[in-house]
Every structure is written in C-alpha cells, then in structure tokens.
Design an enzyme around this catalytic site. Sequence first.
Site, PDB file in Angstrom:
ATOM      1  N   ALA A  22       4.428  -7.051  -6.362  1.00  0.00           N
ATOM      2  CA  ALA A  22       3.904  -6.951  -7.730  1.00  0.00           C
ATOM      3  C   ALA A  22       4.911  -6.376  -8.745  1.00  0.00           C
ATOM      4  O   ALA A  22       5.080  -6.965  -9.825  1.00  0.00           O
ATOM      5  CB  ALA A  22       2.610  -6.128  -7.724  1.00  0.00           C
TER       6      ALA A  22
ATOM      7  N   LYS B 105       0.387 -11.778   8.282  1.00  0.00           N
ATOM      8  CA  LYS B 105       1.756 -11.253   8.122  1.00  0.00           C
ATOM      9  C   LYS B 105       1.748  -9.751   7.849  1.00  0.00           C
ATOM     10  O   LYS B 105       2.694  -9.041   8.170  1.00  0.00           O
ATOM     11  CB  LYS B 105       2.535 -12.033   7.052  1.00  0.00           C
ATOM     12  CG  LYS B 105       1.933 -12.020   5.651  1.00  0.00           C
ATOM     13  CD  LYS B 105       2.404 -10.917   4.764  1.00  0.00           C
ATOM     14  CE  LYS B 105       1.536 -10.741   3.551  1.00  0.00           C
ATOM     15  NZ  LYS B 105       1.930  -9.699   2.629  1.00  0.00           N
TER      16      LYS B 105
ATOM     17  N   SER C 250       7.182  -2.872   0.773  1.00  0.00           N
ATOM     18  CA  SER C 250       6.010  -3.264   1.560  1.00  0.00           C
ATOM     19  C   SER C 250       5.209  -2.055   2.035  1.00  0.00           C
ATOM     20  O   SER C 250       5.716  -1.202   2.758  1.00  0.00           O
ATOM     21  CB  SER C 250       6.459  -4.085   2.774  1.00  0.00           C
ATOM     22  OG  SER C 250       5.411  -4.169   3.713  1.00  0.00           O
TER      23      SER C 250
HETATM   24  N1  NAD Z   1       0.655  -5.549  -4.594  1.00  0.00           N
HETATM   25  C1  NAD Z   1       1.248  -6.674  -4.292  1.00  0.00           C
HETATM   26  O1  NAD Z   1       2.484  -6.775  -4.342  1.00  0.00           O
HETATM   27  C2  NAD Z   1       0.437  -7.875  -3.884  1.00  0.00           C
HETATM   28  C3  NAD Z   1       1.021  -9.137  -3.940  1.00  0.00           C
HETATM   29  C4  NAD Z   1       0.291 -10.251  -3.572  1.00  0.00           C
HETATM   30  C5  NAD Z   1      -1.019 -10.092  -3.143  1.00  0.00           C
HETATM   31  N2  NAD Z   1      -1.566  -8.859  -3.092  1.00  0.00           N
HETATM   32  C6  NAD Z   1      -2.959  -8.765  -2.644  1.00  0.00           C
HETATM   33  O2  NAD Z   1      -3.771  -8.531  -3.789  1.00  0.00           O
HETATM   34  C7  NAD Z   1      -4.939  -7.796  -3.411  1.00  0.00           C
HETATM   35  C8  NAD Z   1      -5.060  -6.589  -4.318  1.00  0.00           C
HETATM   36  O3  NAD Z   1      -3.993  -5.728  -3.978  1.00  0.00           O
HETATM   37  P1  NAD Z   1      -3.283  -4.740  -4.980  1.00  0.00           P
HETATM   38  O4  NAD Z   1      -1.925  -4.514  -4.436  1.00  0.00           O
HETATM   39  O5  NAD Z   1      -3.414  -5.212  -6.380  1.00  0.00           O
HETATM   40  O6  NAD Z   1      -4.171  -3.440  -4.768  1.00  0.00           O
HETATM   41  P2  NAD Z   1      -3.832  -1.943  -5.176  1.00  0.00           P
HETATM   42  O7  NAD Z   1      -3.789  -1.138  -3.933  1.00  0.00           O
HETATM   43  O8  NAD Z   1      -2.664  -1.892  -6.100  1.00  0.00           O
HETATM   44  O9  NAD Z   1      -5.104  -1.526  -5.997  1.00  0.00           O
HETATM   45  C9  NAD Z   1      -6.356  -1.382  -5.417  1.00  0.00           C
HETATM   46  C10 NAD Z   1      -7.316  -2.171  -6.257  1.00  0.00           C
HETATM   47  O10 NAD Z   1      -8.606  -2.111  -5.665  1.00  0.00           O
HETATM   48  C11 NAD Z   1      -9.557  -1.820  -6.683  1.00  0.00           C
HETATM   49  N3  NAD Z   1     -10.731  -1.236  -6.064  1.00  0.00           N
HETATM   50  C12 NAD Z   1     -10.799  -0.197  -5.218  1.00  0.00           C
HETATM   51  N4  NAD Z   1     -12.078   0.019  -4.851  1.00  0.00           N
HETATM   52  C13 NAD Z   1     -12.805  -0.934  -5.469  1.00  0.00           C
HETATM   53  C14 NAD Z   1     -14.192  -1.255  -5.484  1.00  0.00           C
HETATM   54  N5  NAD Z   1     -15.080  -0.565  -4.767  1.00  0.00           N
HETATM   55  N6  NAD Z   1     -14.602  -2.310  -6.219  1.00  0.00           N
HETATM   56  C15 NAD Z   1     -13.711  -3.014  -6.940  1.00  0.00           C
HETATM   57  N7  NAD Z   1     -12.403  -2.774  -6.958  1.00  0.00           N
HETATM   58  C16 NAD Z   1     -11.958  -1.733  -6.237  1.00  0.00           C
HETATM   59  C17 NAD Z   1      -8.797  -0.908  -7.587  1.00  0.00           C
HETATM   60  O11 NAD Z   1      -9.407  -0.835  -8.824  1.00  0.00           O
HETATM   61  C18 NAD Z   1      -7.480  -1.643  -7.661  1.00  0.00           C
HETATM   62  O12 NAD Z   1      -7.582  -2.745  -8.521  1.00  0.00           O
HETATM   63  C19 NAD Z   1      -4.751  -7.435  -1.941  1.00  0.00           C
HETATM   64  O13 NAD Z   1      -5.463  -8.334  -1.147  1.00  0.00           O
HETATM   65  C20 NAD Z   1      -3.263  -7.616  -1.702  1.00  0.00           C
HETATM   66  O14 NAD Z   1      -2.958  -7.967  -0.373  1.00  0.00           O
HETATM   67  C21 NAD Z   1      -0.877  -7.742  -3.475  1.00  0.00           C
END
Ligand code: NAD
Length: 333
Positions: free
Chosen positions: A142, A193, A256
Amino acid sequence: MNSPIAIIGAGGWGTALAITMARHGKDVRLWAYEPYLVETMLATRENPLYLPSIPVPESVRISNSMSEVLGNAGIVIIAVPSHVYRSVFTQMLPLVNDEMLFISAAKGIENDTLMRMSEVLTDVAKPHFTLRIAAISGPTFAPEVARGEPTALVVASPDAQLRLLLQKELSGPRFRLYTNSDLTGVEIAAAIKNIIAIAAGVVDGLGLGSNATAALVTRGLAEITRLVIACGGKRETLAGLAGLGDLVLTSYGSLSRNRRVGFALGQGRNIDEVLAGMRMVAEGVRTSKSAVALARKLDIELPIVQKMYSVLHEGGKPQDAIHDLMERKLKEE
Ligand SMILES: NC(=O)c1ccc[n+]([C@@H]2O[C@H](COP(=O)([O-])OP(=O)(O)OC[C@H]3O[C@@H](n4cnc5c(N)ncnc54)[C@H](O)[C@@H]3O)[C@@H](O)[C@H]2O)c1
C-alpha cells in the site's frame, strides 16, 4: 464512467487505492470504520493509523456514513480485512444495487464457510440480486502504491466485459492492470501466499540462509498451485502477478506484515505478544485455519501451510516445523 468510486475501508490498502484513484482524476469517496479516524483524516489529510505521512488529496471525500459513500457510486471497492467482510457487506446491502460494479480487494478465505471473498459477497447478496464482481490482486504494498511508485496488478473476473471495463477505469500511468479470467485462482493465491510469507519470515528469524528461503518459497508455490487447481483455478495464474508476483513480494519484501510475524516467531517471540503489538492485519494468521480445513476437505497435502498452522495456533515450535519439513518422505519434484 462518470459516477463516483466508493471505497469501503480506510486501512492501508483502501487509503492507497483512494489516493491512486484521486490521482487519476476520479471522484472518490472513502468509508472509514473508525469515526475518530474520519475526524483526524479530515483535519490532517493523512491516515496516521494505517498509512502515515502520505497526503490524501482534498478531492477524496472521507466519511463514516455508508450511505454518503455508497450513494450513486458506479464502482464499489471493498478493502476491509477478510474476517469482517461478511458483516461489513451485510451493512452495505440495503445501500447497494445490481447496477454497481463490485471489486473485492481483500486477501483471505472465510474461516467457517471456507469461501473466497467474492463468494462471501455473492452469498450475502444472493437473496436480493446477482452481483457483478471482480477481484484485484498482485504485488502491491500500500505505501508504495500511495506514493505513486510503479505497480502492476490483475483484475480478475470470469465476466470478460466487466474485467475489461474495470481495467480501463482503474488503470493509470503508474498503476497498470492486467485482466485475468481466473477469479478462483487469483483469490486462492492471494490468500495462501500470506501463509508462505509467514514461513519465509520464520526461516529468516531462525537465522537460516537464503537457500532455505528460496526452497521454501518455491515449495510454497507448489502448494498454492495444488490448492488452486483443486479449487478449480488455473495453473497459469500462478506464473502471473497474483501468483508468483505477490508471493515473491510478500515473502521477501521488508514491508510485509506476514513476513514480519514469521520473523518474530522465528526469533522466539510468542504469537499473542506479536499480534498484540500490531494494529494492522496479518491475514495469513487467520487464513491458515481456513487453508488447513480446505486442504482436509479437498484431500490434498499442504505441508508448509500445515506446519505454519501448528506454529500459529497449536503452540508448535518454529525450529521443529522447519526440521519436520526437511525430514518429510523424499519425493519427486
Ligand atoms: N496493505 C496492503 O499493502 C494490502 C495490499 C493489497 C491487499 N491488501 C488486503 O486488503 C485488505 C485490507 O487490508 P489493509 O492492509 O488495508 O488493512 P489495515 O490493517 O491497514 O487496516 C485494517 C482495516 O480494518 C478495518 N476494520 C477493523 N475492524 C473492523 C470492523 N469491525 N469493521 C469494519 N472494518 C474494520 C479498519 O478500519 C481498517 O480499515 C486485507 O485483506 C489485505 O490483505 C492489503
């Protein structure tokens, strides 16, 4: 399309996608779960909890109200972690309709149902309407995406018209989308992964060498391939961005979280203590439960996944896990 893009979830990924789409000139609305995060983001135009020090353009409309964010959206990107997918989409359901195009951006498999994220959404919507849904996946940290560093990923759906349309709508000069018809393969690879990355972190945390990591990542790819095929996905997907691309990034990249969890375990730290110190999700921890159950259901062997499950959830020792993997019955590659 001129209608707004709604992004549900202001974690690292949802925020990075919002910044990217705003950079492409799109009308973007971002829903954050935490009301105080909305206030802070509106005041500072930054997301200090999940994506610190990266400006969020003024044009991104940030809100804690789902109706405000989803109202007349054309594309809806769901970027909350997989364990809250069902509950968040259930809340969204009265506010969405069959004209909207949905994108799943999460990487996980639901624990009890063993459904992929697009299946969870389809399942929730089923009594009401049929969803048009795609998944995005690939090697995408991200913060790098948010800073506008060159990134390539896939948009996957069996619906050719949908994937082409989304490819065109979301791509930009530094955010290059390839289409892929194999939604199943892309989603399974994305979820598994993360578990292999935990194992790669364990190897590094134990102080083992590069040979061990390369062997583990390669055998991890073999496990992912076996599961993808057993689930009905395509072998070719594993050679692409959502397969090898994401596996390499997550297993070797310093950003990661899954790798970091494994590294801490390899260094002898306790899993509860490691997770307690993390605000952000490391999806591989929960997904390992689903993966083990799926392997049992489909009667296939996933030795690395199984060992990581034992380290994460059964008190198994990381050094024993690696030792056992090396001592398995000798096989043909
Ligand atoms: N961070 C990355 O680089 C990245 C890249 C591609 C895909 N992803 C995927 O995207 C998805 C989100 O990951 P992230 O990295 O943005 O998460 P994060 O760890 O940065 O943030 C956690 C998120 O979960 C939300 N959250 C927590 N409890 C919640 C609840 N009860 N109801 C609703 N929302 C709640 C928070 O508000 C926040 O938006 C994951 O499946 C991750 O694998 C992440």
